[in-house]
Structure formats: C-alpha cells, structure tokens
Design an enzyme around this catalytic site. Sequence first.
Site, PDB file in Angstrom:
ATOM      1  CG  ASP A  75      -2.165   0.892   0.977  1.00 42.47           C
ATOM      2  OD1 ASP A  75      -2.125   1.717   0.047  1.00 42.47           O
ATOM      3  OD2 ASP A  75      -3.155   0.770   1.732  1.00 42.47           O
TER       4      ASP A  75
HETATM    5  C1  BGC Z   1      -5.037   3.244   0.044  1.00 42.52           C
HETATM    6  C2  BGC Z   1      -5.142   2.246  -1.080  1.00 42.52           C
HETATM    7  C3  BGC Z   1      -4.984   2.953  -2.395  1.00 42.52           C
HETATM    8  C4  BGC Z   1      -3.660   3.697  -2.407  1.00 42.52           C
HETATM    9  C5  BGC Z   1      -3.382   4.432  -3.709  1.00 42.52           C
HETATM   10  C6  BGC Z   1      -3.788   4.089  -0.069  1.00 42.52           C
HETATM   11  O1  BGC Z   1      -3.785   5.078   0.879  1.00 42.52           O
HETATM   12  O2  BGC Z   1      -5.057   2.584   1.283  1.00 42.52           O
HETATM   13  O3  BGC Z   1      -6.366   1.583  -1.012  1.00 42.52           O
HETATM   14  O4  BGC Z   1      -5.072   2.032  -3.443  1.00 42.52           O
HETATM   15  O5  BGC Z   1      -3.658   4.646  -1.360  1.00 42.52           O
HETATM   16  O6  BGC Z   1      -4.188   5.520  -3.855  1.00 42.52           O
END
Ligand code: BGC
Length: 763
Positions: free
Chosen positions: A258
Amino acid sequence: MTVNAQPQLRADNIDEVLKAMTLEEKAQMLIGGGNDSFVGSGAMLGHQKKLVAGAAGLTVAIPRLGIPATVVADGPAGVHIDATREGDPNSYAATGFPIGTCLASTWNTDLVRAVGESIGNETLEYGCDVILGPGLNLHRNPLCGRNFEYFSEDPLLTGKMAAAVTQGIQSQGVGVSGKHFAVNSQETDRTKVDERLSQRALRELYLRGFEILVREADPWTLMSSYNIINGTYAQGNKDMLSTILRDEWGFRGIVMTDWIGKRAKLPTEQEVQAGNDLMMPGYPDQAKDIVEAVKAGRLDIADVDRNVRRMLEYIVRTPRFRGYKFSNKPDLKAHAAITRQSSTEGMVLLKNNGVLPIRDLKTVALFGVNSYDFMSGGLGSGCVNVPYVVDMVTGLKNIGVSTTPQLTEIYQNYVKYAKAKLKADKNPMMWFLDQGQPKLDEIDITERCIAHEIGGADAAIITIGRQAGEGMDRQIEGEFCLTTQEKAMISRVSNAFRQQGKPVIVILNSGSVMETASWRDLADAILCAWQPGMEGGNAVADVLTGKANPSGKLTMTWPVSATDHPSTRNFPQEIDMYTFRNLQNWGTPIPGSDFTNHDEDIYVGYRYFDTFDREVAYPFGYGLSYTTFAYSKPQVKAAGDQVTVSVTVKNTGNVSGKEVAQVYVRAPKGKIEKPAHELKAFAKTRELKPGESQTLTMQIPLRHLASFDEAQSQWLAEAGTYSFGIGASSRDIRCNASLKLKEYTEKVNNVMAPQVKLNLLKQ
Ligand code: BGC
C-alpha cells in the site's frame, strides 16, 4: 545487425532480460515510479500526472531493455483518475459504479462479473494497466471507515464477490489488485496498528476471502496492507506473502505495498525477502537500500531476482507492454446502464408496511439534504470522478413524479451554498475532501415548513446520508446513529404526514450500517440504497416504483446498537480530526490504539449474534421483496471432495422477482468449538414470474466445512452429521437436510501465531 544489442523484453526472454539488468535497474524495478504530489501539505495520496493524470502510481520503465512503465489506478468503484486535464477540453470522467458493499448485496456473481467487465473496459480504455481493487477486508465492525469499499462480514461471500469482479475485470486484459492483504479492518492508526488475533480467526475469517480470490480468479496483483499482524508488518511478512500466499494457495502474481514510503521499523530488505515485489508509490531511498543491502550481503541477490522476474512476468501481461491503443472514450452510456441495474439489485428493502411499490404517486415532499446531493460513493482513494450523479429529484422526475416546489427550492439553494462554503473553507490538511463528495450538514426543517408541504404532496421521502472514507473510522454518535437534527426531522415529518394518511419513506444513502431500531417505527418503508454509483436517483426510483423488484440482501448484520458487536469493545473510538491530522505524519502513534486485540475471535457478525442468540435490528442475509418465495425440500449429496446442495425456489407471489437461497451449515458437536452455523454456499434465481420455479444447485468443497485446528495446524472437518439449512437470511431458515460426513483434514504451515495472550470469547 546492431553490435551490443540489448535484449528487448518479450514473454519468452524474461531470463535473458533479467541477466542483462544492472543491480541498480533491478532495484528500480522493485520500487514504484514515484508519486509526484505525495509529499507536502495538501498533497493527494495516490496521485501522479505522468502517464494518466490522477492515476495512483507507476512502475518504472527501463527503455534500453524494452520495459515500459505501467499505470495503476484506484479502485474499486470505478477508475479513479482526474476528470479534467490542463489545457485539454476533453473529459476523462469515469463511471461511478456501486460501492463494494452494494455490489455484494446483490448476491449475484454473474451480475458482479458483468460489472467487473465494464470496470475493466474503462481501466483499459483510459490507459491503465491495473485497477487497485477489489477491496476485500472483512466487515469486522460497523465503525470501520472503509467498510463501504469492502463486501461483507462473511469470508465466503467476500471471496466469491472478489473473485467474480476480478474475473470480469481481468477478462478485459487488465489486472486487479486485491487489497488490503490483510486484517486491515480499521482505519485508525492503520500504518502502525498491530492486529492481534488467533491463527484460527486469521485463517477462517481474515485470509479466507483472499484465498478464494487467489484460487478462483488468479488476480494479477495483491496489495499488502499498512498494518502489523501479530507483531510483523504485513509488508514484511514472509509467512503470509510467501508461505501462505504462494506455497499454500499457489498465487502467481505480484504483491505491491500500500502507498507508503520507507518504513521506520521495517528494513527495506525484509520486504524484498518476504516476497513483497513492488514498493509503492516508490521513493529513491528504497532503491538505494536494496542496492546497499545486496552489496553488504544482507540481501541475497536471488531474492531480488525472484521479485524482478515476477515484475517482468506482470509487465508482459499488461496492455502497455502489448502497445494497446487506448481510446480514452469508454462507452459511458452502456456502463451507466449496468451501474443502474447492479445498484437496483444491491439495494436492500429493510421495511415495507405495504406502501411500496408506490402507485399513483404524482408529487412527493422530498426531505434531507442528500435527496438533493445524492452520494455516489465514499471518500478517499476509493472515490471516482464521475460525470454526474443522478439525485432523487431527477430520478423521480424521470419517472414522472414531481417534488413540491418550495421545499425543493430551499434545499437546492442550500446545497449550492453549502458546497461553495465548503470549497471556500477548505482546510489544506483535509486532502481527502478532494477525493469524493463530502456530506453536507442537514438543515433544520421546521414544523411550519413541513405543514406547508403536506397539502401538495402524496407522500414524504426522507433521505438520510452518511459519508465515510479512508484514514478515519466512524463514530457511534452522529455517524452510526442519527443526529439529533435527523431524528427530529424524521419524527416531525412522520407525525405530520401519517396523521393525514400519507406514507413516509426513508432512503438510506450510506456506505455502511446504521442504527435503525430507535426510529424505524416512524417510517412506513425503509430502503437501504447504499452509495449506489452515479445513477443513484434513477435506481432508487426503479425500486420505489417496482420497475425493479428489490432482491438485495444484507451482507452484514445490522445491530440494535453498535456496542452489541463484541469487537466494538476494542475498536478504536474518539479519534477526532485533530488526531487525524497527526496521522498525516504517517508516524505518530495514537495513544492507546497501537494494537487491536481480536478478543471476539471468530465471533464476527452473525457468527456472534446467532451463536449467542442476541437480538439484532436486521439479520445477515435479510432483505424484503415485493413477492414471496417457497423453498422445496433440499437434496444434499456428497461425492468426491464436495457436497452438492440443490433446492427448488418458487415464486408464490403476484409479481416477478429474484430470490437468494443461502445455505447455512451447522456442524456436529466435536472437539472444536463451532459457531451456531456458517454460510457455506448461496445462489440467486433468475427473475421468476409468479408461479415459476427454478432449481438451484450449489457446491460446497469439503475443505470449506473445516475449521482451523491450531493444535495440529490443520484444517479439520470432524466426522458426524452436518445439517444444511437453506433460507432467506441467517434467521429465516426455510428448509433443512442433513448428511453424515467422514472426517476431512488438510495440513498447513504453523505460521503467524499471536505473540501475546488474547482473552478469546468462548461459548
Ligand atoms: C489506500 C489504497 C490505495 C492507495 C493508492 C492508499 O492510501 O489505502 O487503497 O489504493 O492509497 O491511492
């Protein structure tokens, strides 16, 4: 012939390309291509402008070896990219599909697969290679701020929905990223919290959905979560990312982190060793770490090569690698139609004292700010920049129902004002408000105003909206529960309209579970419309008029009170905006929330309420229809490694409709404690005409009847008589059959045990 020709990447020369790469290039391959507006105040998480503006991230290109950059975009309710681009008159708005919970509430895997095809097509046509979804964390507690992106409190339903949408998306030649792997069922302190749980709860509940996704749909990628599990960061957890995911389940894709930088307490090399192939969004420091760790002998080059090979295997699958010429013109009209259909099927009719479907309705008094500012989806990375959202006024108008003019004008003016104010007041720390449709405050509608509306209206419709999103969990007061103002509005409208024999219908435009027990008597009908995507108002109108007969069923229990869930006791609360701002540092631990003990163990959702016989507002699997169904005596047979259950469902009412047959299995008493019953299969009928029947046949693999036996590190289904109850909710079992089964076992690895003693709930 060129001298010193560099190999150019093809599907069949990955080893040759790998050999030609320098250590620096290999390290670069394992780090995302950066996030050009990630750092700094007001920055938007997951936002880059290089190839597709507004996509969340890139993988790095190495042109000398013919390796293109690939683009990954959020997810999951549609393609999250910028709708407009500087100096470009074209629109890049994408379809807002129903949120995950609404899709799951259809219980219709064919429909969800079709939605996936449309999402996949938009991903492809907007020049992206992977969509960052589905989100499939478990609804452990109704207060999780991101539940709307996820499917259910039940792991089987979660896994089946994730697999169906993935099959649809990947059929278009793009990939998914199933997220967030794993145990990311709270937002508070999500980058630091240690989720402590038994191996049994981990395996049976929190990993099971991912296991089904991997085994049934071969996702191109998974996203490892920010949090810690039993003492080890998910991102650096070899037991989870390699032993369980690859050795046990046979995962063939890549794992990406993530969106976070270098971790303070997790060495970069541990992520590589664990089998975390790609670090997103990617910071130069991380590549430097990899190079240095290899040179210093702390990181085996074989681990680096293994991950790079997987990255190259991923890249050769992508449309960018194939040179696909994307159009930037997906068929938004066709996708709007599928959105409308899937959202009508996902809406759940909670109450109907006979007023629905509405007939002879000409004019409605429409209350609640969200009637006029209907919410398509949730906040944060999971939002979609949609071309429009159909509100309730428009939805009703499209079916020839008008709204009382004065009230409509009051609300419409207020919405304009409140939106302008929100923009003007924008707090730069509240970046997430740029990512979605924030909830506007309700206005006080006085008794005098209501009295004025009654004469001109045949019915009152009140929309109650709830917004939630990334980075924050929900509060009980005012979020799970109604605000004082909302309670006053419902009771005033109800008194006035019902006194004159005019019905009051409440629409819930919420991504998550709400409190209903204290006010539901004040409404004649309650429709949970969720956040159903951009065709919301049209879809609600379809259900209210009976053009679509509701067939959605709850995928989580609606409790009487939020504290009825045993997990609420150790679910973080009272995290205010001030604390949230600290979270922006991605490092400040919140006092008292650096760990979460899953003391409720396997007793999540109906597994708790049905086993401990507790009252609920609406049970798991519940949802009303405008018709009725009868179930035949089921047939249950075992053959090979599965049980086959079949049942005939007959429409015994007066209008066409669909029904979901849910199979709940009660295990024999044995040495392992079992919940009262568990969902082990489900199937939805086609649209049945009055009097028509359909036989549904469902398969249950024996391994799904097993529980995780920690003492032996094995899956174990004990020998004995299993009862298969089939019904319309977990509390509405209509027929039963039983079957004697032999013992089933399957040994797995003894990994990821808790490091502290938990005080686990027992029967
Ligand atoms: C989120 C993810 C997301 C990623 C990219 C993160 O903060 O938890 O779900 O895909 O950001 O935007």
